[in-house]
Motif scaffolding. Structure first.
Motif, PDB file in Angstrom:
ATOM      1  N   VAL A 105       1.036  -0.653  -0.156  1.00  0.00           N
ATOM      2  CA  VAL A 105      -0.487  -0.052  -0.104  1.00  0.00           C
ATOM      3  C   VAL A 105       1.226   1.523  -0.276  1.00  0.00           C
ATOM      4  CG1 VAL A 105      -1.988   1.762   1.389  1.00  0.00           C
ATOM      5  CG2 VAL A 105      -2.227  -0.824   0.436  1.00  0.00           C
ATOM      6  N   MET A 106       2.107   1.209   0.727  1.00  0.00           N
ATOM      7  CA  MET A 106       3.085   2.769   0.380  1.00  0.00           C
ATOM      8  C   MET A 106       3.368   2.762  -0.174  1.00  0.00           C
ATOM      9  SD  MET A 106       2.881   4.190   3.637  1.00  0.00           S
ATOM     10  CE  MET A 106       0.932   3.951   3.705  1.00  0.00           C
ATOM     11  N   LEU A 107       4.288   1.817  -0.926  1.00  0.00           N
ATOM     12  CA  LEU A 107       4.805   1.870  -2.489  1.00  0.00           C
ATOM     13  C   LEU A 107       3.003   2.715  -3.543  1.00  0.00           C
ATOM     14  CD1 LEU A 107       6.776  -1.722  -2.396  1.00  0.00           C
ATOM     15  CD2 LEU A 107       7.302   0.257  -2.841  1.00  0.00           C
ATOM     16  N   VAL A 108       2.586   1.995  -3.901  1.00  0.00           N
ATOM     17  CA  VAL A 108       1.384   2.595  -4.507  1.00  0.00           C
ATOM     18  C   VAL A 108       0.993   4.264  -4.183  1.00  0.00           C
ATOM     19  CG1 VAL A 108      -1.416   2.318  -4.925  1.00  0.00           C
ATOM     20  CG2 VAL A 108      -0.249   0.583  -4.950  1.00  0.00           C
ATOM     21  N   LEU A 109       0.917   4.018  -2.973  1.00  0.00           N
ATOM     22  CA  LEU A 109       0.989   6.205  -2.211  1.00  0.00           C
ATOM     23  C   LEU A 109       2.166   6.603  -3.240  1.00  0.00           C
ATOM     24  CD1 LEU A 109      -0.466   7.850  -0.411  1.00  0.00           C
ATOM     25  CD2 LEU A 109       0.950   6.500   1.198  1.00  0.00           C
ATOM     26  N   ARG A 120       8.749  17.534  -7.020  1.00  0.00           N
ATOM     27  CA  ARG A 120       9.371  17.377  -4.751  1.00  0.00           C
ATOM     28  C   ARG A 120      10.066  16.091  -5.238  1.00  0.00           C
ATOM     29  NH1 ARG A 120       5.849  20.147  -1.124  1.00  0.00           N
ATOM     30  NH2 ARG A 120       7.386  20.046   0.115  1.00  0.00           N
ATOM     31  N   ILE A 121      11.361  15.714  -5.008  1.00  0.00           N
ATOM     32  CA  ILE A 121      12.190  13.796  -5.245  1.00  0.00           C
ATOM     33  C   ILE A 121      11.442  13.476  -3.357  1.00  0.00           C
ATOM     34  CG2 ILE A 121      13.812  14.941  -4.498  1.00  0.00           C
ATOM     35  CD1 ILE A 121      14.733  12.038  -6.457  1.00  0.00           C
ATOM     36  N   GLY A 122      12.189  14.751  -2.696  1.00  0.00           N
ATOM     37  CA  GLY A 122      11.641  14.544  -1.590  1.00  0.00           C
ATOM     38  C   GLY A 122      10.559  13.404  -0.426  1.00  0.00           C
ATOM     39  N   SER A 123       9.017  14.230  -1.214  1.00  0.00           N
ATOM     40  CA  SER A 123       8.387  13.702  -0.632  1.00  0.00           C
ATOM     41  C   SER A 123       7.670  11.937  -0.935  1.00  0.00           C
ATOM     42  CB  SER A 123       7.183  14.265  -1.292  1.00  0.00           C
ATOM     43  OG  SER A 123       7.147  14.152  -3.020  1.00  0.00           O
ATOM     44  N   LEU A 127      10.228   7.260   1.037  1.00  0.00           N
ATOM     45  CA  LEU A 127       8.906   5.472   1.111  1.00  0.00           C
ATOM     46  C   LEU A 127       9.036   5.004  -0.070  1.00  0.00           C
ATOM     47  CD1 LEU A 127       6.938   5.326   2.263  1.00  0.00           C
ATOM     48  CD2 LEU A 127       4.791   6.493   1.553  1.00  0.00           C
ATOM     49  N   LEU A 128       9.828   5.271  -1.689  1.00  0.00           N
ATOM     50  CA  LEU A 128       9.708   4.335  -2.410  1.00  0.00           C
ATOM     51  C   LEU A 128      10.657   3.081  -1.946  1.00  0.00           C
ATOM     52  CD1 LEU A 128       8.440   3.249  -4.936  1.00  0.00           C
ATOM     53  CD2 LEU A 128      10.301   5.326  -6.405  1.00  0.00           C
ATOM     54  N   VAL A 129      11.649   3.925  -1.950  1.00  0.00           N
ATOM     55  CA  VAL A 129      12.974   2.710  -1.185  1.00  0.00           C
ATOM     56  C   VAL A 129      13.193   2.043   0.021  1.00  0.00           C
ATOM     57  CG1 VAL A 129      15.400   3.053  -1.019  1.00  0.00           C
ATOM     58  CG2 VAL A 129      14.485   4.836  -2.523  1.00  0.00           C
ATOM     59  N   LEU A 130      12.304   2.907   0.983  1.00  0.00           N
ATOM     60  CA  LEU A 130      12.077   2.190   2.005  1.00  0.00           C
ATOM     61  C   LEU A 130      10.977   0.606   2.461  1.00  0.00           C
ATOM     62  CD1 LEU A 130      12.353   4.854   4.189  1.00  0.00           C
ATOM     63  CD2 LEU A 130      13.814   3.155   4.545  1.00  0.00           C
TER      64      LEU A 130
END
Length: 145
Positions: A105-109, A120-123, A127-130
């Protein structure tokens, strides 16, 4: 590697999944020979997961010692070892699958945020990497069971 009267202590260097292991082999004389007990523990005291490194170390040690079953008719304790031998994690299958669901779910987000918030790459990148890392690690752990 160090040795005392009844114990041998060795260590295994760290790798991508572990900080290393400390292996203790205790030798106890018995009526028919010698009893051998092997214990592994992570080198870092606060390690929560060892990802099966201790189990692999014990199995490699068992395979390296010739003549363990040497015709005595006794079964080796390692042959019938439980699947969680050497693991320090308490990660159960339901918890593992819930982590897989949440990471998905977090990857989809993160991907939706990538489309909406491209500049805004920091947003979205952390999340994508972790979550990718968490998903890979937990799926590998679940697959090993």
């Amino acid at each position: 590697m160090t040795s005392t009267n009844d114990a041998i202590e060795a260590s295994v260097h760290g790798n991508a999944f572990s900080w290393g292991e400390r292996i203790t082999v205790r030798l106890t004389p018995t009526m028919g020979g010698t009893s051998v007990a092997v214990e592994t523990r992570p080198a870092m005291p606060f390690t929560l997961f060892d990802w099966g490194e201790g189990e692999r170390d014990i199995r490699l040690l068992h395979a390296a010692v010739p003549g363990i079953d040497g015709g005595s008719g006794q079964q080796s304790v390692v042959d019938g070892a439980p699947a969680r031998l050497g693991r320090t994690s308490r990660l159960t299958k339901p918890l593992g699958w819930s982590v897989v669901f949440v990471a998905g779910v977090m990857l989809v987000l993160a991907l939706v945020n990538l489309v909406v918030n491209t500049e805004r790459i920091g947003s979205w990148l952390p999340l994508l990497v972790l979550m990718s890392f968490a998903l890979i690690v937990v799926l590998r752990d679940l697959r090993r069971r």
